[in-house]
Design a protein around this motif. Sequence first.
Motif, short mmCIF file in Angstrom:
data_model
loop_
_atom_site.label_atom_id
_atom_site.label_comp_id
_atom_site.label_asym_id
_atom_site.label_seq_id
_atom_site.Cartn_x
_atom_site.Cartn_y
_atom_site.Cartn_z
N LEU A 94 0.83 -1.21 0.00
CA LEU A 94 0.00 0.00 0.00
C LEU A 94 0.86 1.25 0.00
O LEU A 94 1.81 1.36 0.76
CB LEU A 94 -0.89 0.01 1.26
N THR A 95 0.48 2.20 -0.86
CA THR A 95 0.99 3.56 -0.78
C THR A 95 -0.21 4.45 -0.46
O THR A 95 -1.24 4.37 -1.13
CB THR A 95 1.63 4.00 -2.12
N SER A 96 -0.07 5.29 0.57
CA SER A 96 -1.20 6.05 1.09
C SER A 96 -0.68 7.35 1.71
O SER A 96 0.51 7.47 1.99
CB SER A 96 -1.90 5.21 2.17
N ASN A 97 -1.60 8.29 1.96
CA ASN A 97 -1.18 9.45 2.74
C ASN A 97 -1.32 9.19 4.23
O ASN A 97 -0.89 9.99 5.05
CB ASN A 97 -1.90 10.74 2.30
N GLY A 98 -1.92 8.08 4.61
CA GLY A 98 -1.93 7.61 5.99
C GLY A 98 -2.92 8.23 6.94
O GLY A 98 -3.04 7.79 8.07
N VAL A 99 -3.67 9.24 6.51
CA VAL A 99 -4.61 9.90 7.41
C VAL A 99 -5.70 8.93 7.86
O VAL A 99 -6.13 8.96 9.02
CB VAL A 99 -5.24 11.15 6.75
N LEU A 100 -6.12 8.05 6.98
CA LEU A 100 -7.22 7.13 7.29
C LEU A 100 -6.74 5.75 7.77
O LEU A 100 -7.54 4.84 7.90
CB LEU A 100 -8.11 6.96 6.05
N ASP A 140 -0.37 15.35 12.46
CA ASP A 140 -0.34 14.66 13.75
C ASP A 140 -1.08 13.32 13.68
O ASP A 140 -0.68 12.34 14.29
CB ASP A 140 -0.93 15.54 14.85
N GLU A 141 -2.15 13.30 12.91
CA GLU A 141 -2.94 12.07 12.72
C GLU A 141 -2.09 11.00 12.04
O GLU A 141 -2.09 9.84 12.44
CB GLU A 141 -4.18 12.39 11.89
N VAL A 142 -1.37 11.38 11.00
CA VAL A 142 -0.51 10.43 10.27
C VAL A 142 0.58 9.89 11.19
O VAL A 142 0.84 8.69 11.22
CB VAL A 142 0.10 11.08 9.01
#
Length: 196
Positions: A94-100, A140-142
């Motif tokens: 997976l490549t993601s922005n990671g927020v979710l 901060d979420e990531v």
Amino acid sequence: ERVSAGLRGENIYPIYMEMSPIGACNHRCVFCGLDFMGYKNRRLELPMLRKLIPELGKLGLKSIMHGGEGEPLLHKGFSEIVELTVTSGIDVALTSNGVLLKKDIAETLIKHCKWVKISINAGTADTYSKIHRTKPADFDEVIANMSYAAELKKKHNYSCALGMQVILLPENRNEIETLAKTAKNIGMDYLVVKPY
């Protein structure tokens, strides 16, 4: 052997593929090369994938990386897609922005993925929000999400490689060391720095 067969002119199936399960994205990064597509909420539907992915496994596909034109974690069925990929004998990444990458999906992803790479293009929340064109709290979420992922990996001895990627820009060039320290402190396996 399969690549050699292809070089000899035989028809072969790919060993690796990149899949974009959804076209929508929750960020509007300043460097995005897919903004011309308009971030349409197109998605690969689960009934089709339930047929396609096992077929790809039977044909010898070895690996699927989910990323592409949107944010894969926006797909409501993404956990099922990951599990389906693995049960079809295909490695998944997976490549993601990671927020979710919340706790409810993190267990599935860290357990099954060979690697998870997060696009995080700054070392501070302020610069991150300007580059990703999102709210500073997403940074901060990531960090919290990836810290939790690292804890899961360690606790269950999962083999998933956890990493971060930063696109080097004039806006973030002075924050690469800060991001590297953060990545190390939260348990990332690597940090990729790419030129724009």
